[in-house]
Design a protein around this motif. Structure first.
Motif, mmCIF file in Angstrom:
data_model
loop_
_atom_site.group_PDB
_atom_site.id
_atom_site.type_symbol
_atom_site.label_atom_id
_atom_site.label_comp_id
_atom_site.label_asym_id
_atom_site.label_seq_id
_atom_site.Cartn_x
_atom_site.Cartn_y
_atom_site.Cartn_z
ATOM 1 N N ILE A 123 7.059 27.504 -24.459
ATOM 2 C CA ILE A 123 7.301 26.218 -24.259
ATOM 3 C C ILE A 123 8.600 25.859 -25.430
ATOM 4 N N LYS A 124 9.352 25.047 -24.915
ATOM 5 C CA LYS A 124 10.427 24.369 -25.993
ATOM 6 C C LYS A 124 10.193 23.670 -26.886
ATOM 7 N N PRO A 125 10.585 23.514 -28.128
ATOM 8 C CA PRO A 125 10.142 22.478 -29.145
ATOM 9 C C PRO A 125 10.666 21.213 -28.554
ATOM 10 N N SER A 126 9.915 20.006 -28.858
ATOM 11 C CA SER A 126 10.492 18.852 -28.646
ATOM 12 C C SER A 126 9.674 17.699 -29.342
ATOM 13 N N LYS A 127 10.289 16.429 -29.480
ATOM 14 C CA LYS A 127 9.365 15.348 -30.221
ATOM 15 C C LYS A 127 8.039 15.390 -29.413
ATOM 16 N N GLY A 128 7.159 15.154 -30.400
ATOM 17 C CA GLY A 128 5.893 15.001 -29.629
ATOM 18 C C GLY A 128 4.780 16.271 -29.410
ATOM 19 N N ARG A 129 5.589 17.464 -29.531
ATOM 20 C CA ARG A 129 4.935 18.756 -29.303
ATOM 21 C C ARG A 129 4.501 19.260 -30.849
ATOM 22 N N ILE A 130 3.665 20.097 -30.866
ATOM 23 C CA ILE A 130 3.153 20.780 -32.055
ATOM 24 C C ILE A 130 3.759 22.082 -32.186
ATOM 25 N N LEU A 170 5.684 17.575 -34.338
ATOM 26 C CA LEU A 170 7.242 17.317 -34.467
ATOM 27 C C LEU A 170 7.415 15.871 -34.068
ATOM 28 N N THR A 171 7.989 15.167 -35.017
ATOM 29 C CA THR A 171 8.333 13.625 -34.804
ATOM 30 C C THR A 171 9.888 13.495 -34.505
ATOM 31 N N GLU A 172 10.638 14.439 -34.595
ATOM 32 C CA GLU A 172 12.076 14.348 -34.505
ATOM 33 C C GLU A 172 12.451 15.895 -34.177
ATOM 34 N N TYR A 173 13.255 15.931 -33.137
ATOM 35 C CA TYR A 173 13.754 17.340 -32.573
ATOM 36 C C TYR A 173 15.128 17.088 -32.045
ATOM 37 N N SER A 174 16.326 17.549 -32.580
ATOM 38 C CA SER A 174 17.572 17.590 -31.801
ATOM 39 C C SER A 174 18.533 18.446 -32.425
ATOM 40 N N LYS A 175 19.657 18.758 -31.993
ATOM 41 C CA LYS A 175 20.555 19.675 -32.341
ATOM 42 C C LYS A 175 20.993 19.675 -33.879
ATOM 43 N N GLY A 230 18.510 19.160 -36.199
ATOM 44 C CA GLY A 230 17.213 19.953 -36.713
ATOM 45 C C GLY A 230 15.909 19.199 -36.241
ATOM 46 N N ALA A 231 14.994 19.518 -37.169
ATOM 47 C CA ALA A 231 13.740 19.016 -36.567
ATOM 48 C C ALA A 231 12.843 18.610 -38.084
ATOM 49 N N VAL A 232 12.098 17.578 -37.537
ATOM 50 C CA VAL A 232 11.236 16.922 -38.533
ATOM 51 C C VAL A 232 9.664 16.857 -38.116
ATOM 52 N N GLY A 233 8.690 17.016 -39.136
ATOM 53 C CA GLY A 233 7.387 17.177 -38.481
ATOM 54 C C GLY A 233 6.567 16.893 -39.769
#
Length: 197
Positions: free
Chosen positions: A16-23, A42-47, A49-52
């Motif tokens: 499964i690819k990472p995205s906002k709302g996934r763990i 993950l609360t933010e995910y984009s090109k 970077g990511a925040v969680g």
């Protein structure tokens, strides 16, 4: 000696690819005080970077011990990650009633007007069942998280909003792996230190 014809770290489960709302679920032997046996929302995910936030590392401190003008909040302060550990963050299910909140999942939001949140907590309009506080956060620069996933440091999965907001998190890593089934159920039983087994 007979060679085994399988690898307990290889799975046939679709990635499964990472995205906002996934763990992100840490693989059993990922080391370090922040990420060992951790689950990160993950609360933010984009090109960019990511925040969680790590959901299952308690600081053994209560938010009302470190936040001015916050009274009788019964929830714990969790350790969100290694980045900016002197900053405070929160997720909640208050929704758009809290100005500036960013939707992460169907029911979970990130941040918003902190002064208004304190008012709501102090007036019993919000409780520890609706708000989770974190010291620091987890962050990845562009491409970093993708590389860690390719190296199998993390499993990307989904988790129900109710479980994300729970305060009793001692067994969340093990329970989540068990629920994924298959080889992940085996992973959940790996000892913390295999040399002592």
């Amino acid at each position: 000696m007979r060679q085994l014809d399988f690898n307990i770290f290889e799975t046939d489960v679709p990635v499964i690819k990472p995205s906002k709302g996934r763990i992100l679920i840490a693989e059993p032997f990922l080391k370090g005080p922040y990420f060992s046996r951790s689950i990160v929302l993950l609360t933010e995910y984009s090109k960019q970077g990511a925040v969680g936030f790590v959901l299952n590392k308690s600081s053994n401190v209560y938010p009302d011990e470190v936040i001015d003008d916050l009274f009788s909040f019964k929830g714990e302060l969790f350790i969100g990650g290694p980045v900016a550990s002197d900053t405070l963050h929160f997720i909640h299910t208050i929704g758009e009633a809290l100005p500036g909140a960013v939707r992460v999942t169907e029911n979970i939001f990130w941040g918003g007007d902190f002064d208004r949140l304190k008012e709501m907590i102090n007036n019993d309009e919000a409780t520890f069942k609706q708000v989770k506080f974190f010291a620091g956060y987890s962050g990845w620069s562009p491409g970093q998280l993708e590389n860690e996933i390719k190296e199998k440091s993390w499993i990307v999965a989904e988790l129900g909003d109710k479980v994300i907001m729970e305060s009793g998190v001692e067994d969340i890593w093990e329970d989540t792996l068990k629920n994924l089934g298959g080889v992940y159920k085996t992973w959940s039983k790996f000892p913390n230190d295999p040399t002592r087994n």
